[in-house]
Design an enzyme around this catalytic site. Structure first.
Site, PDB file in Angstrom:
ATOM      1  N   ALA A 111     107.538 -46.551  28.101  1.00  0.00           N
ATOM      2  CA  ALA A 111     107.351 -45.158  28.524  1.00  0.00           C
ATOM      3  C   ALA A 111     108.236 -44.866  29.722  1.00  0.00           C
ATOM      4  O   ALA A 111     108.557 -45.761  30.512  1.00  0.00           O
ATOM      5  CB  ALA A 111     105.887 -44.896  28.872  1.00  0.00           C
ATOM      6  N   ASP A 112     108.623 -43.603  29.841  1.00  0.00           N
ATOM      7  CA  ASP A 112     109.406 -43.192  30.997  1.00  0.00           C
ATOM      8  C   ASP A 112     109.197 -41.690  31.210  1.00  0.00           C
ATOM      9  O   ASP A 112     108.813 -40.971  30.288  1.00  0.00           O
ATOM     10  CB  ASP A 112     110.901 -43.478  30.800  1.00  0.00           C
ATOM     11  N   GLN A 113     109.447 -41.251  32.428  1.00  0.00           N
ATOM     12  CA  GLN A 113     109.279 -39.842  32.750  1.00  0.00           C
ATOM     13  C   GLN A 113     110.411 -39.393  33.664  1.00  0.00           C
ATOM     14  O   GLN A 113     110.791 -40.113  34.585  1.00  0.00           O
ATOM     15  CB  GLN A 113     107.935 -39.603  33.441  1.00  0.00           C
ATOM     16  N   LYS A 154     112.981 -50.052  27.445  1.00  0.00           N
ATOM     17  CA  LYS A 154     111.884 -50.854  28.002  1.00  0.00           C
ATOM     18  C   LYS A 154     111.106 -51.541  26.883  1.00  0.00           C
ATOM     19  O   LYS A 154     110.778 -52.729  26.972  1.00  0.00           O
ATOM     20  CB  LYS A 154     110.952 -49.962  28.822  1.00  0.00           C
ATOM     21  N   ALA A 158     108.365 -39.687  27.876  1.00  0.00           N
ATOM     22  CA  ALA A 158     108.742 -40.310  26.611  1.00  0.00           C
ATOM     23  C   ALA A 158     107.914 -41.553  26.348  1.00  0.00           C
ATOM     24  O   ALA A 158     107.516 -42.259  27.271  1.00  0.00           O
ATOM     25  CB  ALA A 158     110.225 -40.675  26.628  1.00  0.00           C
TER      26      ALA A 158
END
Length: 202
Positions: free
Chosen positions: A78-80, A62, A115
């Protein structure tokens, strides 16, 4: 005087209101630009299966996708991911799927892997993954239905069908981990990096 010392505002490669709010509350000037990537295709092509690795990959992708369009700007990706043992969860498609997820998560402990990555000029400068362990209460069908009635459409916007900062707090008996990691952005780690780059006044 602004805390942010950068010439241009920080870019968040996401339209997540929760993440935008976290950055704004920390005094960071921020523009939100959604990354145009097919997350499931990127995940599948990578061959990764560990939830932390997947979250880290997507956060980096991203950040890189938006960074390539905005040279010179600092871009945060960001990612989850949510994992119950080896099972990975995605956002529920509707109320029925939300109820199924809550039944699966009830009485157990799942992990949230959040993250963050920072890119500039198409290169990753920083990346980190935080983990939180979430133990959900025993929930009967009537409690799940009551929760879904109150939460409404919001249950489809978050993996696991809950938002801890809202009504989702009622579902839990124990939480281990950083508050910001739970909300989807390892903020303390991000701030430490930005500070190391002399981008923060505090």
């Amino acid at each position: 005087m602004s805390i942010w010392r950068g010439k241009d505002p920080l870019i968040l490669a996401s339209q997540s209101r929760a993440r935008q709010m976290l950055l704004a509350n920390a005094g960071l000037r921020c523009d939100a630009i959604a990354a145009d990537i097919d997350e499931r295709a990127v995940q599948k092509a990578s061959g990764l299966s560990a939830p932390g690795d997947i979250a880290g990959l997507l956060a980096r992708e991203k950040a890189l996708a938006v960074s390539s369009q905005m040279p010179g700007r600092f871009v945060v990706g960001a990612d989850q991911t949510l994992a119950l043992g080896s099972r990975l969860f995605s956002k529920p498609a509707g109320r029925t799927q939300a109820a199924d997820q809550l039944r699966a998560l009830a009485s157990g402990t799942h992990e949230l892997h959040s993250a963050v990555a920072v890119a500039q000029g198409g290169k990753i400068l920083f990346a980190d993954v935080g983990v939180a362990r979430m133990t959900m209460r025993r929930l009967g069908d009537s409690e799940i239905e009551a929760y879904l009635d109150q939460a409404g459409e919001a249950v489809t916007t978050s993996v696991g069908a809950y938002q801890l900062e809202g009504l989702g707090v009622h579902l839990f008996e124990r939480i281990e981990g950083d508050h910001f990691t739970i909300l989807g952005l390892p903020l303390l780690q991000l701030l430490a990096f930005l500070r190391s780059e002399n981008l923060l006044a505090v």
